[in-house]
Design a protein around this motif. Structure first.
Motif, PDB file in Angstrom:
ATOM      1  N   HIS A   1      -5.004  -6.516  -7.723  1.00 58.09           N
ATOM      2  CA  HIS A   1      -5.359  -5.156  -7.318  1.00 58.09           C
ATOM      3  C   HIS A   1      -6.684  -5.205  -6.564  1.00 58.09           C
ATOM      4  O   HIS A   1      -7.680  -5.738  -7.072  1.00 58.09           O
ATOM      5  CB  HIS A   1      -5.481  -4.245  -8.541  1.00 58.09           C
TER       6      HIS A   1
ATOM      7  N   ASN B   1      -8.633  -0.766  -0.852  1.00 57.15           N
ATOM      8  CA  ASN B   1      -7.812  -0.662   0.355  1.00 57.15           C
ATOM      9  C   ASN B   1      -8.582  -1.142   1.592  1.00 57.15           C
ATOM     10  O   ASN B   1      -9.589  -0.554   1.982  1.00 57.15           O
ATOM     11  CB  ASN B   1      -7.365   0.789   0.558  1.00 57.15           C
TER      12      ASN B   1
ATOM     13  N   ASP C   1      -1.710  -5.429  -4.434  1.00 59.80           N
ATOM     14  CA  ASP C   1      -1.818  -3.970  -4.400  1.00 59.80           C
ATOM     15  C   ASP C   1      -3.099  -3.602  -3.663  1.00 59.80           C
ATOM     16  O   ASP C   1      -4.194  -3.720  -4.201  1.00 59.80           O
ATOM     17  CB  ASP C   1      -1.816  -3.426  -5.831  1.00 59.80           C
ATOM     18  N   ASP C   2      -2.936  -3.124  -2.427  1.00 63.63           N
ATOM     19  CA  ASP C   2      -4.072  -2.904  -1.528  1.00 63.63           C
ATOM     20  C   ASP C   2      -4.664  -1.500  -1.719  1.00 63.63           C
ATOM     21  O   ASP C   2      -4.692  -0.687  -0.803  1.00 63.63           O
ATOM     22  CB  ASP C   2      -3.605  -3.104  -0.079  1.00 63.63           C
TER      23      ASP C   2
ATOM     24  N   TYR D   1       0.844  -1.192   0.000  1.00 60.70           N
ATOM     25  CA  TYR D   1       0.000   0.000   0.000  1.00 60.70           C
ATOM     26  C   TYR D   1       0.883   1.246   0.000  1.00 60.70           C
ATOM     27  O   TYR D   1       1.639   1.489   0.939  1.00 60.70           O
ATOM     28  CB  TYR D   1      -0.937   0.029   1.208  1.00 60.70           C
ATOM     29  N   ASN D   2       0.813   1.999  -1.087  1.00 62.44           N
ATOM     30  CA  ASN D   2       1.572   3.249  -1.236  1.00 62.44           C
ATOM     31  C   ASN D   2       3.056   3.058  -0.897  1.00 62.44           C
ATOM     32  O   ASN D   2       3.633   3.775  -0.078  1.00 62.44           O
ATOM     33  CB  ASN D   2       0.964   4.346  -0.369  1.00 62.44           C
TER      34      ASN D   2
ATOM     35  N   SER E   1       2.262   2.485  -6.908  1.00 63.82           N
ATOM     36  CA  SER E   1       2.621   1.124  -6.494  1.00 63.82           C
ATOM     37  C   SER E   1       2.028   0.063  -7.414  1.00 63.82           C
ATOM     38  O   SER E   1       2.690  -0.918  -7.766  1.00 63.82           O
ATOM     39  CB  SER E   1       2.154   0.862  -5.062  1.00 63.82           C
TER      40      SER E   1
ATOM     41  N   ALA F   1      -5.444  -8.219   2.618  1.00 64.53           N
ATOM     42  CA  ALA F   1      -4.587  -8.419   1.449  1.00 64.53           C
ATOM     43  C   ALA F   1      -3.862  -9.759   1.532  1.00 64.53           C
ATOM     44  O   ALA F   1      -3.777 -10.511   0.546  1.00 64.53           O
ATOM     45  CB  ALA F   1      -3.585  -7.270   1.327  1.00 64.53           C
TER      46      ALA F   1
ATOM     47  N   SER G   1      -3.596   1.063  -3.550  1.00 63.43           N
ATOM     48  CA  SER G   1      -2.620   2.158  -3.484  1.00 63.43           C
ATOM     49  C   SER G   1      -3.083   3.363  -4.289  1.00 63.43           C
ATOM     50  O   SER G   1      -3.706   3.219  -5.350  1.00 63.43           O
ATOM     51  CB  SER G   1      -1.260   1.684  -4.006  1.00 63.43           C
TER      52      SER G   1
END
Length: 336
Positions: free
Chosen positions: A63, A66, A38-39, A11-12, A45, A72, A41
């Protein structure tokens, strides 16, 4: 060679993706699948993950919206096809022979869990090495019955706190439906206690496998911009429910759990002073009082070996002193 699924929540973390994935690709154990989750982001990311997948067929990217590292990782567990699971944080480092050593130990012993050593770097680049017990086997019953030495992450028998530098048998996780809770923090501890609750056995190896980079205060404040105490309550409740069921007469374990509960409550109050959350003094003070009252109400008793001034202020409901102490603590460590 048995397939190992490495699950990586992101995440980010755009600036860390390439470096983190590179140390996974450099593993001496070749039979890997790397699941990048990819939570949701909001930086680059997700694109960075897709680019890594284009360069290595062992990498798959998912993907999601969030929801935090726990959900995740749960998605990674669902999608994994490996015999073993390894969890990795993309801003850390995995030494090249780590998976090889973990798999060798798992194959030799047939255990549900292998625990290796790790090192910790703080933001001043001070490094601490934490080797684990030298090729020691324990049954799950032995661990549960005498749990105290296994609670200390920095001890040679430590299991709790982080799911990294470990190898889990996938079939055991799935058979017992062990999963991460839907929490923003403390997911690892709950998952590990759930796993210890059902595991058949564990094996420790002394090798340093993993390099963990600790957060400085500024980065920690960015990671925790929300009210942390409800997470502490939910995680603590589940951990105590399971751990105290194993050996209710073990006072040392009970006291350690209550000390952890106090420390996390302390953190919860400290996070009220997060400069990235715009709160007035009145708002902070009111929430601090609510947190302390809820914390005290949940304590079975107040005698568990804690003598810090902050704890005394909490027990005596000296709220003004507590508030000033926490404000000073935040100011004092503002550049740490």
């Amino acid at each position: 060679m048995k397939l190992v699924s490495i699950i990586v929540p992101i995440y980010n973390m755009e600036t860390f993706v390439s470096r983190g994935v590179q140390c996974l690709k450099a593993q001496t154990y070749p039979n890997l699948e790397i699941l990048l989750i990819d939570d949701g982001s909001t930086d680059g990311s997700g694109i960075a993950c897709d680019q890594e997948a284009q360069m290595d067929r062992r990498i798959r990217v998912y993907h999601t919206a969030n929801r935090g590292a726990g959900p995740a990782r749960n998605l990674g567990i669902q999608q994994a096809t490996g015999t073993y699971l390894h969890f990795f944080d993309v801003d850390d480092f995995l030494y090249p022979n780590a998976i090889t050593l973990l798999v060798e130990a798992a194959e030799k012993t047939g255990v549900d869990l292998v625990v290796g050593g790790f090192s910790v770097d703080d933001h001043n680049r001070n490094q601490r090495w934490v080797p684990k017990a030298d090729h020691q086997y324990r049954t799950g019953e032995q661990v549960r019955r005498h749990f105290y030495p296994y609670m200390w992450m920095f001890g040679e028998w430590g299991i709790l706190q982080s799911v990294c530098f470990k190898l889990f048998r996938t079939a055991t996780v799935r058979k017992h439906a062990v999963s991460f809770p839907d929490l923003r923090r403390n997911q690892d501890e709950v998952f590990l206690v759930e796993f210890v609750h059902i595991m058949k056995d564990v094996y420790f190896i002394p090798d340093i496998l993993y390099r963990y980079f600790a957060n400085d205060h500024a980065r920690l404040f960015r990671k925790v911009p929300y009210d942390y105490f409800p997470i502490v309550q939910q995680a603590t409740r589940r951990i105590m429910e399971l751990v105290l069921s194993w050996n209710p007469k073990n006072r040392a374990v009970r006291d350690k759990l209550l000390q952890d509960y106090y420390y996390k409550t302390f953190q919860s109050i400290w996070f009220l002073f997060n400069p990235y959350r715009k709160r007035s003094h009145r708002q902070r003070y009111r929430r601090m009082v609510e947190i302390v009252e809820s914390f005290l109400a949940a304590l079975p008793d107040r005698s568990f070996g804690e003598n810090a001034a902050v704890y005394r202020y909490m027990c005596n409901r000296q709220y003004l002193r507590l508030y000033l102490r926490m404000w000073y603590f935040t100011w004092k460590h503002r550049n740490d």
